[in-house]
Write a protein that holds these residues in place. Structure first.
Motif, PDB file in Angstrom:
ATOM      1  N   TYR A  61     -22.569  14.107  -7.412  1.00 48.71           N
ATOM      2  CA  TYR A  61     -22.520  13.868  -8.865  1.00 48.71           C
ATOM      3  C   TYR A  61     -21.213  14.415  -9.422  1.00 48.71           C
ATOM      4  CZ  TYR A  61     -27.425  12.997  -7.983  1.00 48.71           C
ATOM      5  OH  TYR A  61     -28.603  12.492  -7.484  1.00 48.71           O
ATOM      6  N   GLY A  83     -22.988  18.780  -7.403  1.00 45.43           N
ATOM      7  CA  GLY A  83     -21.981  18.289  -8.320  1.00 45.43           C
ATOM      8  C   GLY A  83     -20.599  18.627  -7.803  1.00 45.43           C
ATOM      9  N   ARG A 139     -28.537  14.136 -15.610  1.00 47.51           N
ATOM     10  CA  ARG A 139     -28.122  15.233 -14.724  1.00 47.51           C
ATOM     11  C   ARG A 139     -29.343  15.869 -14.065  1.00 47.51           C
ATOM     12  NH1 ARG A 139     -28.143  20.516 -15.749  1.00 47.51           N
ATOM     13  NH2 ARG A 139     -28.286  20.138 -18.006  1.00 47.51           N
ATOM     14  N   LEU A 172     -28.931  20.885 -10.321  1.00 51.00           N
ATOM     15  CA  LEU A 172     -27.605  20.536  -9.810  1.00 51.00           C
ATOM     16  C   LEU A 172     -26.796  21.797  -9.501  1.00 51.00           C
ATOM     17  CD1 LEU A 172     -25.716  18.023  -9.386  1.00 51.00           C
ATOM     18  CD2 LEU A 172     -24.766  18.549 -11.645  1.00 51.00           C
ATOM     19  N   LEU A 198     -19.719  19.729 -16.186  1.00 54.84           N
ATOM     20  CA  LEU A 198     -20.620  19.063 -15.245  1.00 54.84           C
ATOM     21  C   LEU A 198     -22.004  19.715 -15.209  1.00 54.84           C
ATOM     22  CD1 LEU A 198     -21.039  16.927 -13.072  1.00 54.84           C
ATOM     23  CD2 LEU A 198     -19.922  18.446 -11.424  1.00 54.84           C
ATOM     24  N   THR A 221     -25.742  13.643 -19.027  1.00 59.22           N
ATOM     25  CA  THR A 221     -25.547  12.483 -18.149  1.00 59.22           C
ATOM     26  C   THR A 221     -24.359  12.728 -17.241  1.00 59.22           C
ATOM     27  OG1 THR A 221     -26.416  10.990 -19.844  1.00 59.22           O
ATOM     28  CG2 THR A 221     -25.155   9.993 -18.063  1.00 59.22           C
ATOM     29  N   VAL A 222     -24.524  12.417 -15.967  1.00 58.99           N
ATOM     30  CA  VAL A 222     -23.440  12.551 -14.993  1.00 58.99           C
ATOM     31  C   VAL A 222     -23.334  11.243 -14.223  1.00 58.99           C
ATOM     32  CG1 VAL A 222     -23.696  15.047 -14.755  1.00 58.99           C
ATOM     33  CG2 VAL A 222     -25.014  13.528 -13.276  1.00 58.99           C
TER      34      VAL A 222
END
Length: 209
Positions: free
Chosen positions: A208, A41, A15, A19, A61, A66-67
């Motif tokens: 994302y 995101g 990520r 973000l 999110l 991890t995304v």
């Protein structure tokens, strides 16, 4: 590169630390349009639903290590003689104004980069990274009764085939309306226009989810 049928789309990545999570298609398009903006995101909206985002996944999110990273197409939208185009990420709809039929009368045009508009599965074949849009064009001759029947089928994507509804895929398109229609871009009414043109900007952004 735009995806091909059967090809995997998206990949897990760490990520991004900066973000920014948005929760609507309008926010997403605005964030993408900002120069040197933060990574975005996708936490809500019709593009998010097309990506498979759920309320549970959206809620984590901003904190997940991890995304999934996706490359998406965008739409460059021009209305009448406007100097500057509008950037859209999910869809563009042209329909009669309130008092002139709204969706019960007149022509309805939906140009779809995403698959959904709200709970409606407008374009079951829609994909945000195939370099094309799915166009759903409802003829003005379609009766109110037929429209009500089609509306009930929209959540399951079974409103087509229908003799008054034309569907096709394209990379670019332009339309001239007999009378000005309300144009709704990513769910927000933008203007009333007699001419509409749209170009697909392939691989134009990364998001994302």
């Amino acid at each position: 590169m735009t995806i091909k049928p059967g090809q995997a789309w998206g990949r897990p990545v760490p990520r991004p630390p900066d973000l920014v999570v948005v929760h609507s298609d309008v926010e997403l398009a605005a964030g993408i349009s900002q120069e040197r903006g933060s990574p975005i995101g996708v936490g809500g909206g019709d593009l998010a639903r097309t990506l498979g985002v759920t309320s549970a996944s959206a809620g984590t999110l901003a904190t997940r290590p991890t995304v999934n990273e996706y490359t998406i197409d965008l739409l460059e939208v021009r209305l009448d003689d406007a100097d500057e185009p509008i950037v859209a990420c999910a869809h563009v709809v042209a329909r009669s104004p309130w008092g002139s039929g709204y969706w019960l009368r007149g022509r309805i045009l939906a140009v779809m980069n995403a698959e959904f508009i709200g709970e409606w599965d407008i374009a079951p074949r829609g994909h945000p990274n195939d370099g094309r849009v799915e166009v759903v064009d409802v003829d003005a001759s379609m009766s109110a009764r037929e429209r009500l029947t089609a509306r009930r089928r929209l959540p399951t994507g079974t409103h087509v085939p229908h003799p008054s509804i034309t569907t096709r895929s394209m990379k670019t398109g332009s339309w001239q309306f007999e009378r000005p229609l309300d144009v709704i871009v990513d769910g927000r009414r933008t203007a009333r226009a007699s001419r509409l043109s749209i170009d697909v900007l392939a691989d134009a952004a990364t998001v994302y989810a």
